[in-house]
Scaffold this motif. Structure first.
Motif, PDB file in Angstrom:
ATOM      1  N   MET A   1       0.790  -1.274  -0.023  1.00  0.00           N
ATOM      2  CA  MET A   1       0.025   0.144  -0.481  1.00  0.00           C
ATOM      3  C   MET A   1       0.905   0.969  -0.015  1.00  0.00           C
ATOM      4  O   MET A   1       0.309   1.600  -0.049  1.00  0.00           O
ATOM      5  N   ILE A   2       1.625   1.278   0.741  1.00  0.00           N
ATOM      6  CA  ILE A   2       2.243   2.597   0.903  1.00  0.00           C
ATOM      7  C   ILE A   2       3.959   2.789  -0.495  1.00  0.00           C
ATOM      8  O   ILE A   2       3.748   3.937  -0.364  1.00  0.00           O
ATOM      9  N   ASP A   3       3.728   1.643  -1.253  1.00  0.00           N
ATOM     10  CA  ASP A   3       4.561   1.438  -2.533  1.00  0.00           C
ATOM     11  C   ASP A   3       3.551   2.324  -3.309  1.00  0.00           C
ATOM     12  O   ASP A   3       4.051   3.061  -4.155  1.00  0.00           O
ATOM     13  N   ALA A   4       2.469   1.804  -3.398  1.00  0.00           N
ATOM     14  CA  ALA A   4       1.227   2.949  -4.269  1.00  0.00           C
ATOM     15  C   ALA A   4       1.280   4.193  -4.247  1.00  0.00           C
ATOM     16  O   ALA A   4       0.759   4.457  -4.942  1.00  0.00           O
ATOM     17  N   ALA A   5       0.830   3.926  -2.723  1.00  0.00           N
ATOM     18  CA  ALA A   5       0.483   5.374  -2.742  1.00  0.00           C
ATOM     19  C   ALA A   5       0.909   6.539  -1.434  1.00  0.00           C
ATOM     20  O   ALA A   5       0.316   7.750  -1.612  1.00  0.00           O
ATOM     21  N   GLY A   6       1.806   5.726  -1.513  1.00  0.00           N
ATOM     22  CA  GLY A   6       2.591   6.315   0.053  1.00  0.00           C
ATOM     23  C   GLY A   6       2.226   6.665   1.225  1.00  0.00           C
ATOM     24  O   GLY A   6       1.607   5.420   1.429  1.00  0.00           O
ATOM     25  N   TYR A   7       2.963   7.439   1.753  1.00  0.00           N
ATOM     26  CA  TYR A   7       2.891   7.076   3.193  1.00  0.00           C
ATOM     27  C   TYR A   7       1.344   7.578   4.033  1.00  0.00           C
ATOM     28  O   TYR A   7       0.595   8.386   3.132  1.00  0.00           O
ATOM     29  N   PRO A   8       0.367   6.695   4.163  1.00  0.00           N
ATOM     30  CA  PRO A   8      -1.158   6.964   5.005  1.00  0.00           C
ATOM     31  C   PRO A   8      -1.619   8.187   5.850  1.00  0.00           C
ATOM     32  O   PRO A   8      -1.497   7.826   6.395  1.00  0.00           O
ATOM     33  N   THR A   9      -1.127   9.525   5.036  1.00  0.00           N
ATOM     34  CA  THR A   9      -1.561  10.790   5.877  1.00  0.00           C
ATOM     35  C   THR A   9      -3.299  10.422   6.114  1.00  0.00           C
ATOM     36  O   THR A   9      -3.479   9.986   5.731  1.00  0.00           O
ATOM     37  N   ILE A  10      -2.962  11.477   7.574  1.00  0.00           N
ATOM     38  CA  ILE A  10      -4.630  11.198   7.677  1.00  0.00           C
ATOM     39  C   ILE A  10      -5.532  12.147   7.016  1.00  0.00           C
ATOM     40  O   ILE A  10      -6.645  12.323   6.676  1.00  0.00           O
ATOM     41  N   GLU A  11      -4.754  12.880   5.824  1.00  0.00           N
ATOM     42  CA  GLU A  11      -5.606  13.371   5.017  1.00  0.00           C
ATOM     43  C   GLU A  11      -5.931  12.194   3.799  1.00  0.00           C
ATOM     44  O   GLU A  11      -7.259  12.385   3.464  1.00  0.00           O
ATOM     45  N   LYS A  12      -5.197  11.209   3.640  1.00  0.00           N
ATOM     46  CA  LYS A  12      -5.644  10.235   2.631  1.00  0.00           C
ATOM     47  C   LYS A  12      -6.604   8.941   3.951  1.00  0.00           C
ATOM     48  O   LYS A  12      -6.973   8.269   2.641  1.00  0.00           O
ATOM     49  N   VAL A  13      -6.089   8.524   4.729  1.00  0.00           N
ATOM     50  CA  VAL A  13      -7.439   7.632   5.786  1.00  0.00           C
ATOM     51  C   VAL A  13      -7.804   8.330   7.068  1.00  0.00           C
ATOM     52  O   VAL A  13      -7.105   9.744   7.445  1.00  0.00           O
ATOM     53  N   VAL A  14      -8.724   8.354   7.891  1.00  0.00           N
ATOM     54  CA  VAL A  14      -9.021   8.805   9.081  1.00  0.00           C
ATOM     55  C   VAL A  14      -7.885   8.753  10.136  1.00  0.00           C
ATOM     56  O   VAL A  14      -6.700   7.912   9.794  1.00  0.00           O
ATOM     57  N   MET A  35      10.757  -0.624   8.184  1.00  0.00           N
ATOM     58  CA  MET A  35      10.739   0.552   8.678  1.00  0.00           C
ATOM     59  C   MET A  35      11.724   1.933   8.237  1.00  0.00           C
ATOM     60  O   MET A  35      11.103   3.016   8.032  1.00  0.00           O
ATOM     61  N   LYS A  36      12.541   1.690   7.953  1.00  0.00           N
ATOM     62  CA  LYS A  36      13.670   2.386   7.145  1.00  0.00           C
ATOM     63  C   LYS A  36      13.077   3.419   5.715  1.00  0.00           C
ATOM     64  O   LYS A  36      12.652   4.453   5.834  1.00  0.00           O
ATOM     65  N   LYS A  37      12.057   2.290   4.736  1.00  0.00           N
ATOM     66  CA  LYS A  37      11.432   3.161   3.782  1.00  0.00           C
ATOM     67  C   LYS A  37      10.085   4.217   4.085  1.00  0.00           C
ATOM     68  O   LYS A  37       9.892   4.893   3.615  1.00  0.00           O
ATOM     69  N   CYS A  38       9.739   3.606   5.192  1.00  0.00           N
ATOM     70  CA  CYS A  38       8.970   4.370   5.244  1.00  0.00           C
ATOM     71  C   CYS A  38       9.049   5.305   6.765  1.00  0.00           C
ATOM     72  O   CYS A  38       8.423   6.469   6.809  1.00  0.00           O
ATOM     73  N   ALA A  39      10.482   5.110   7.076  1.00  0.00           N
ATOM     74  CA  ALA A  39      10.649   6.423   7.649  1.00  0.00           C
ATOM     75  C   ALA A  39      10.844   7.790   6.643  1.00  0.00           C
ATOM     76  O   ALA A  39      10.603   8.417   6.520  1.00  0.00           O
ATOM     77  N   LYS A  40      11.189   7.238   5.553  1.00  0.00           N
ATOM     78  CA  LYS A  40      11.031   8.307   4.438  1.00  0.00           C
ATOM     79  C   LYS A  40      10.201   9.318   4.084  1.00  0.00           C
ATOM     80  O   LYS A  40       9.989   9.777   3.610  1.00  0.00           O
ATOM     81  N   GLU A  41       9.304   7.364   3.495  1.00  0.00           N
ATOM     82  CA  GLU A  41       8.054   8.139   3.375  1.00  0.00           C
ATOM     83  C   GLU A  41       7.476   9.319   4.419  1.00  0.00           C
ATOM     84  O   GLU A  41       6.396  10.607   4.276  1.00  0.00           O
ATOM     85  N   LEU A  42       7.484   8.381   5.469  1.00  0.00           N
ATOM     86  CA  LEU A  42       6.959   9.781   6.946  1.00  0.00           C
ATOM     87  C   LEU A  42       8.010  11.196   7.273  1.00  0.00           C
ATOM     88  O   LEU A  42       6.864  11.756   7.142  1.00  0.00           O
ATOM     89  N   GLU A  43       9.207  10.988   6.649  1.00  0.00           N
ATOM     90  CA  GLU A  43       9.440  12.237   6.482  1.00  0.00           C
ATOM     91  C   GLU A  43       9.283  13.140   5.796  1.00  0.00           C
ATOM     92  O   GLU A  43       8.569  14.384   6.089  1.00  0.00           O
ATOM     93  N   ILE A  44       8.831  12.356   4.536  1.00  0.00           N
ATOM     94  CA  ILE A  44       7.941  13.357   3.186  1.00  0.00           C
ATOM     95  C   ILE A  44       6.841  13.659   3.211  1.00  0.00           C
ATOM     96  O   ILE A  44       6.614  15.698   3.632  1.00  0.00           O
ATOM     97  N   ALA A  45       6.223  13.299   4.497  1.00  0.00           N
ATOM     98  CA  ALA A  45       4.574  13.780   5.030  1.00  0.00           C
ATOM     99  C   ALA A  45       4.506  14.691   6.099  1.00  0.00           C
ATOM    100  O   ALA A  45       3.991  15.930   6.191  1.00  0.00           O
ATOM    101  N   VAL A  46       5.731  14.713   6.425  1.00  0.00           N
ATOM    102  CA  VAL A  46       5.633  15.749   8.450  1.00  0.00           C
ATOM    103  C   VAL A  46       6.350  16.711   7.592  1.00  0.00           C
ATOM    104  O   VAL A  46       5.400  17.925   8.173  1.00  0.00           O
ATOM    105  N   ASN A  47       7.582  16.926   6.843  1.00  0.00           N
ATOM    106  CA  ASN A  47       7.740  18.254   5.932  1.00  0.00           C
ATOM    107  C   ASN A  47       6.499  18.690   4.821  1.00  0.00           C
ATOM    108  O   ASN A  47       6.598  19.731   4.912  1.00  0.00           O
TER     109      ASN A  47
END
Length: 121
Positions: A1-14, A35-47
């Motif tokens: 799912m993360i590969d396809a749609a990126g990190y599931p931000t609050i605006e994408k999911v509840v 975990m490392k891959k998700c951290a990169k995606e999460l960092e993008i979402a945080v930024n």
């Protein structure tokens, strides 16, 4: 799912699904590359202000501890050789506290006291 749609931000999911995703990632200690891959995606979402910086701090520290590296935020604790619950190694207390403050966390000293009190009660 993360590969396809990126990190599931609050605006994408509840909000609850966003938090549940983070908990799953945080607990994936047997899959460090994930975990490392998700951290990169999460960092993008945080930024982009689409995810909680505290979650990123906890995830980065968890990865650092698993790699036997110093934490940046001091969020991970373990029992030391004297049987006292203490933060895992971190780089510099002044920098750690500055980073913690920048994302709305209390000082590492305050958090250490809180956590130690919890385990005593």
């Amino acid at each position: 799912m993360i590969d396809a749609a990126g990190y599931p931000t609050i605006e994408k999911v509840v909000k609850e699904a966003n938090q549940a995703t983070w908990l799953i990632i945080q607990g994936s200690i047997g899959q460090p590359e994930f975990m490392k891959k998700c951290a990169k995606e999460l960092e993008i979402a945080v930024n982009q202000n689409k995810a909680d910086a505290k979650n990123l701090a906890y995830l980065l520290d968890r990865i650092a501890v698993l790699e036997d590296k110093p934490q940046l935020y001091g969020t991970q604790f373990d029992w030391n050789e004297n049987g006292i619950l203490s933060p895992n190694k971190f780089d510099n207390i002044i920098k750690v506290n500055q980073r913690r403050k920048s994302i709305g966390l209390n000082t590492l000293e305050q958090q250490t006291n809180i956590i130690r009190k919890r385990v005593q009660d």
